[in-house]
Design a protein around this motif. Structure first.
Motif, mmCIF file in Angstrom:
data_model
loop_
_atom_site.group_PDB
_atom_site.id
_atom_site.type_symbol
_atom_site.label_atom_id
_atom_site.label_comp_id
_atom_site.label_asym_id
_atom_site.label_seq_id
_atom_site.Cartn_x
_atom_site.Cartn_y
_atom_site.Cartn_z
ATOM 1 N N LYS A 25 -5.855 -3.966 12.549
ATOM 2 C CA LYS A 25 -5.426 -3.101 11.455
ATOM 3 C C LYS A 25 -4.226 -2.248 11.862
ATOM 4 C CE LYS A 25 -6.914 0.995 8.958
ATOM 5 N NZ LYS A 25 -7.926 2.049 8.867
ATOM 6 N N GLU A 26 -4.205 -1.784 13.111
ATOM 7 C CA GLU A 26 -3.111 -0.936 13.579
ATOM 8 C C GLU A 26 -1.783 -1.670 13.564
ATOM 9 O OE1 GLU A 26 -6.005 -1.280 15.071
ATOM 10 O OE2 GLU A 26 -6.884 0.691 14.648
ATOM 11 N N GLU A 29 -0.508 -2.074 9.962
ATOM 12 C CA GLU A 29 0.070 -0.823 9.464
ATOM 13 C C GLU A 29 1.420 -0.546 10.105
ATOM 14 O OE1 GLU A 29 -3.752 1.947 8.370
ATOM 15 O OE2 GLU A 29 -3.272 1.665 10.484
ATOM 16 N N ASP A 33 4.900 -0.251 8.045
ATOM 17 C CA ASP A 33 5.714 0.958 8.076
ATOM 18 C C ASP A 33 7.144 0.655 8.509
ATOM 19 O OD1 ASP A 33 3.601 2.504 7.228
ATOM 20 O OD2 ASP A 33 3.035 3.167 9.231
ATOM 21 N N HIS A 95 -0.490 3.066 2.051
ATOM 22 C CA HIS A 95 -1.136 3.992 2.986
ATOM 23 C C HIS A 95 -2.548 4.342 2.515
ATOM 24 C CE1 HIS A 95 -1.778 7.429 5.619
ATOM 25 N NE2 HIS A 95 -2.007 8.178 4.550
ATOM 26 N N SER A 96 -2.702 4.639 1.227
ATOM 27 C CA SER A 96 -4.019 4.967 0.679
ATOM 28 C C SER A 96 -4.976 3.792 0.813
ATOM 29 C CB SER A 96 -3.895 5.364 -0.795
ATOM 30 O OG SER A 96 -3.046 6.476 -0.946
ATOM 31 N N LEU A 99 -6.007 3.367 4.402
ATOM 32 C CA LEU A 99 -6.798 4.509 4.838
ATOM 33 C C LEU A 99 -8.278 4.256 4.608
ATOM 34 C CD1 LEU A 99 -6.371 7.452 5.924
ATOM 35 C CD2 LEU A 99 -6.530 8.191 3.544
ATOM 36 N N TYR A 100 -8.596 3.457 3.569
ATOM 37 C CA TYR A 100 -9.985 3.138 3.241
ATOM 38 C C TYR A 100 -10.458 1.856 3.914
ATOM 39 C CZ TYR A 100 -9.331 6.602 -0.451
ATOM 40 O OH TYR A 100 -9.068 7.754 -1.137
ATOM 41 N N THR A 102 -11.502 -0.387 6.909
ATOM 42 C CA THR A 102 -11.988 -0.210 8.276
ATOM 43 C C THR A 102 -11.653 -1.399 9.169
ATOM 44 O OG1 THR A 102 -14.135 -1.133 7.612
ATOM 45 C CG2 THR A 102 -13.884 1.267 7.544
ATOM 46 N N HIS A 173 -14.587 1.678 3.806
ATOM 47 C CA HIS A 173 -15.433 2.852 3.962
ATOM 48 C C HIS A 173 -16.424 2.930 2.803
ATOM 49 C CE1 HIS A 173 -13.635 4.797 7.433
ATOM 50 N NE2 HIS A 173 -12.430 4.513 6.954
#
Length: 268
Positions: A25-26, A29, A33, A95-96, A99-100, A102, A173
């Motif tokens: 996941k990292e 992202e 970005d 981003h939102s 953020l959810y 996992t 989440h």
């Protein structure tokens, strides 16, 4: 020689591609970005390179008035700010969304790359909407191309959310799962850009004379629409909770009344 069944099974498992396998996941992202930052930088470079008035032109044509010279580039600046706001809001939605999330999967990574491919076309959309003459046939087609780019950039984000919901116990989440606290708002937020861009596309086909005004109005209104969505979802959820609480109270009151009645009254 002959291979055993275990070796064949192992070789098949090694080279089989599973879309549900986990993905970092990292790294998803970080890559996203980077693409958003590069696309925003390209927009700034485009506006600085082609839309700055020449000093001689300011002196000769506009009698030294810089504001009058800049007003000539007004449509280009409007297209720039609209495109930048679109990139910023799509990044905010991305981003939102993550953020959810996992745990990301390969399918989510593939859909994310497809979304980024169309986000990379937003500088092209800016160039198209700022170059052609106003109310020309080419300008209408340029606006429609921009709507298509925005639609696919956002619809693939919605597809990531849908994919995450299919395995929500592993990928989301608890408060963002189906029926969770943020589920309704995320669904509305991710559906906003696809619905609006598709609607603007068809409006430009029907009302070609007002296509530029409709397109720029979409770019200006959508940021306020995100705020309105939050308020609307909050009001809707509060109303639903109040209705549910009222119905539960009625059920409790009926049960209490039945409990207070005597056996003969209950039978009657």
């Amino acid at each position: 020689g002959q291979r055993s069944e275990e070796e064949e099974h192992h070789s098949i498992e090694t080279f089989t591609f599973y879309l549900s396998e986990p993905l970092s996941k990292e790294r998803v992202e970080a890559f996203s970005d980077g693409v958003y930052a590069i696309v925003a930088t390209l927009l700034i470079l485009d506006i600085c390179e082609d839309n700055v008035p020449d000093p001689r032109e300011v002196e000769e044509k506009f009698h030294g008035s810089l504001l009058e010279a800049l007003s000539e580039y007004g449509p280009n600046y409007l297209a720039y700010f609209g495109s930048f706001v679109t990139i910023g809001l799509l990044w905010f939605v991305h981003h939102s969304l993550f953020l959810y999330v996992t745990k990301a999967t390969r399918l989510m990574g593939l859909l994310n790359i497809l979304s980024l491919a169309f986000i990379g076309g937003l500088p092209l959309a800016y160039q198209l909407t700022s170059e052609f003459a106003e109310k020309s046939h080419n300008e209408i087609e340029a606006i429609q191309v921009s709507c298509v780019i925005t639609f696919f950039a956002s619809i693939f984000q919605f597809a990531i959310w849908t994919t995450a919901l299919l395995n929500e116990e592993e990928t989301l989440h608890a408060f963002a799962r189906y029926g969770g606290k943020e589920h309704a708002f995320m669904f509305a937020k991710l559906a906003l850009y696809p619905c609006v861009s598709l609607g603007v596309f068809f409006l430009t086909c029907l009302l070609s004379e007002f296509s530029t005004a409709i397109f720029h109005l979409m770019q200006i209104v959508i940021p306020f629409a995100f705020l309105a969505l939050r308020i609307l979802v909050r009001i809707s959820l509060t109303a639903m909770k109040s209705v549910m609480s009222l119905s539960r109270r009625k059920v409790v009151l009926l049960e209490e009344e039945e409990a207070c009645l005597s056996p003969n009254e209950t039978l009657s």
